[in-house]
Design an enzyme around this catalytic site. Structure first.
Site, PDB file in Angstrom:
ATOM      1  CB  SER A   1       0.467   6.241  -3.011  1.00 19.24           C
ATOM      2  OG  SER A   1       0.142   5.736  -1.741  1.00 19.24           O
TER       3      SER A   1
HETATM    4  C1  SAM Z   1       0.104   5.790   2.041  1.00 19.22           C
HETATM    5  S1  SAM Z   1      -1.184   6.473   2.991  1.00 19.22           S
HETATM    6  C2  SAM Z   1      -2.619   6.235   1.991  1.00 19.22           C
HETATM    7  C3  SAM Z   1      -2.504   6.815   0.652  1.00 19.22           C
HETATM    8  C4  SAM Z   1      -3.777   6.910  -0.126  1.00 19.22           C
HETATM    9  N1  SAM Z   1      -4.405   5.620  -0.322  1.00 19.22           N
HETATM   10  C5  SAM Z   1      -3.458   7.548  -1.460  1.00 19.22           C
HETATM   11  O1  SAM Z   1      -3.400   6.862  -2.443  1.00 19.22           O
HETATM   12  O2  SAM Z   1      -3.211   8.734  -1.531  1.00 19.22           O
HETATM   13  C6  SAM Z   1      -1.426   5.236   4.237  1.00 19.22           C
HETATM   14  C7  SAM Z   1      -2.489   5.572   5.237  1.00 19.22           C
HETATM   15  O3  SAM Z   1      -2.740   4.408   6.017  1.00 19.22           O
HETATM   16  C8  SAM Z   1      -3.214   4.849   7.271  1.00 19.22           C
HETATM   17  N2  SAM Z   1      -3.189   3.745   8.227  1.00 19.22           N
HETATM   18  C9  SAM Z   1      -2.136   3.272   8.950  1.00 19.22           C
HETATM   19  N3  SAM Z   1      -2.536   2.253   9.731  1.00 19.22           N
HETATM   20  C10 SAM Z   1      -3.865   2.081   9.501  1.00 19.22           C
HETATM   21  C11 SAM Z   1      -4.835   1.183  10.021  1.00 19.22           C
HETATM   22  N4  SAM Z   1      -4.524   0.251  10.929  1.00 19.22           N
HETATM   23  N5  SAM Z   1      -6.094   1.283   9.571  1.00 19.22           N
HETATM   24  C12 SAM Z   1      -6.438   2.218   8.643  1.00 19.22           C
HETATM   25  N6  SAM Z   1      -5.559   3.098   8.119  1.00 19.22           N
HETATM   26  C13 SAM Z   1      -4.282   3.021   8.534  1.00 19.22           C
HETATM   27  C14 SAM Z   1      -2.300   6.026   7.612  1.00 19.22           C
HETATM   28  O4  SAM Z   1      -2.913   6.872   8.560  1.00 19.22           O
HETATM   29  C15 SAM Z   1      -2.105   6.659   6.238  1.00 19.22           C
HETATM   30  O5  SAM Z   1      -2.938   7.763   6.067  1.00 19.22           O
END
Ligand code: SAM
Length: 417
Positions: A76
């Site tokens: 992000s």
């Molecule tokens: C924007 S990224 C996370 C960024 C991270 N928190 C950072 O700050 O760098 C969103 C993540 O949510 C995960 N995701 C999507 N659906 C999900 C779910 N149902 N449960 C857990 N993780 C999920 C995706 O695989 C992705 O890696």
């Protein structure tokens, strides 16, 4: 992940980023500032990422795309990471769940909650968890963060209760597990999708319901797994043969056949008289329309569409019967501003144009310059304190309520979904 980095330059850029985040009000506390000064962002980025991107203020870095080229995982942008840490009101010693991993944000959280705290970071994608674990290891944070593959929908029951849960993936629904796993006065920070418009909302739990403390504007990759939300799409063709898609989160027309050939039928155009200064954000207009405009949808079109020749069109539209209206802007050079207008198509073009224009004007009267607040009432909570006129939106496991301060005094807008 391992890369040759000019560490002096990285340290300088880290300081400059922190100064900018402070300046813009995204970092408010010394603890979040220290976290941003200590954690090397570059250690969590793909190896070839330019340091100017790594230390960009508003630059997310996509790390995974699906077959349709849609971003599924990313690191992000710095501004929203900082803002979400502040929304979560983290303090040393707290237990925190991060939903949606990557390692970087978890490292920031670990810095803030310190050795007495606990950080659990989950992702549905094993590849993301592998990458996060490797990066946390290489940067020395692996002993302070537990990463695991799990679906957001269930949280992590064996680590609960949490003082804060930070969801970093676009959520249409508030999973019951998040509430159950939150301390009675805990904080939930979640990018909540409300009829296609996302607000990152900081909520504090207040017994059986949640009350918002503050919000931020940002977009997130979509939720996968049990909490994913399918959208309805209607495909149309414009006069030049380009594909135009209407996407509905809720309230899709029950009879989409009414829109057959709509873009080649009669048109109506009207200008609202409402202007906005260049560079002034009107993000809350989108939120207003998402809440108050019946038939609200997102509009996308193939390159080359003739939807608008001169004016700038915005990806927000409304369907009324056999009419489709979308929002556009035209320059008003003498005021150094732009005016909102509406172009509409189809047999009910005038009706659709009037409905959209009316809500642009209602936003101008009652929504501009004020910040809405939100409450969330899960199914089974005591709704008796909810005002009869409250503007509500149903979610799978509860109801979200928006309060726009000026609306209390102003005329109620006529939208009724
Ligand atoms: C924007 S990224 C996370 C960024 C991270 N928190 C950072 O700050 O760098 C969103 C993540 O949510 C995960 N995701 C999507 N659906 C999900 C779910 N149902 N449960 C857990 N993780 C999920 C995706 O695989 C992705 O890696």
């Amino acid at each position: 992940m391992v890369q040759m980095v000019d560490t002096d330059r990285a340290a300088q850029m880290r300081k400059a980023l922190v100064a900018q985040l402070r300046d813009q009000g995204k970092i408010l506390s010394d603890t979040v500032e220290q976290a941003f000064l200590r954690v090397p962002r570059e250690g969590f980025m793909p190896a070839d990422t330019d340091l100017a991107v790594v230390y960009g203020y508003d630059k997310p870095v996509v790390t995974k795309r699906d077959a349709q080229d849609q971003a599924m995982s990313s690191v992000s942008a710095a501004y929203i990471q900082a803002a979400m840490l502040e929304l979560a009101q983290l303090r040393p010693g707290m237990r925190v769940l991060e939903v949606g991993s990557g390692g970087l944000n978890a490292a920031y959280i670990a810095e803030v909650v310190g050795p007495e705290g606990r950080v659990v970071s989950i992702d549905i994608d094993p590849e993301v968890i592998d990458r996060a674990a490797t990066a946390l290891d290489a940067t020395g944070y692996s002993i302070r963060v537990r990463v695991l593959v799990a679906d957001a929908e269930h949280g992590v029951p064996d680590e609960a209760p949490f003082d804060a849960i930070i969801v970093t993936v676009g959520a249409w629904n508030i999973a019951p597990a998040w509430l159950h796993q939150l301390q009675p006065d805990g904080l939930l920070v979640v990018p909540l999708i409300m009829n296609y418009v996302t607000r990152v909302i900081g909520f504090r739990r207040n017994g059986d319901h949640l009350i918002s403390t503050a919000t931020e504007i940002a977009g997130f990759v979509p939720m996968q797994g049990e909490g994913s939300r399918p959208h309805k799409h209607i495909e149309l063709t414009d006069a030049t043969g380009c594909k135009v898609t209407l996407s509905f989160d809720s309230g899709a027309p029950s009879d989409p056949a009414q829109l057959d050939g709509v873009l080649t039928a009669g048109t109506a155009e009207s200008w609202s008289g409402i202007t906005i200064g260049h560079g002034v954000s009107f993000a809350d207009l989108h939120l207003w329309l998402a809440w108050f405009l019946n038939g609200f949808c997102r509009l996308s079109a193939e390159q080359g569409t003739d939807l608008t020749a001169k004016e700038r069109w915005l990806p927000f539209a409304a369907v009324r019967g056999a009419g489709l209206a979308y929002l556009m802007l035209r320059d008003v050079p003498q005021d150094d501003a732009a005016e909102f207008g509406v172009r509409a198509y189809g047999g009910d073009a005038k009706l659709a144009a009037a409905a959209l224009t009316e809500q642009v004007q209602a936003w101008y009267r009652a929504g501009r310059h004020t910040v809405p607040t939100f409450t969330y009432w899960p199914t089974g909570s005591d709704h008796s304190r909810l005002h009869a006129d409250a503007k509500v939106m149903d979610k799978t496991n509860g109801t979200i309520v928006i309060s726009w301060p000026a609306l209390v005094a102003a005329d109620s807008p006529s939208g009724d979904h």
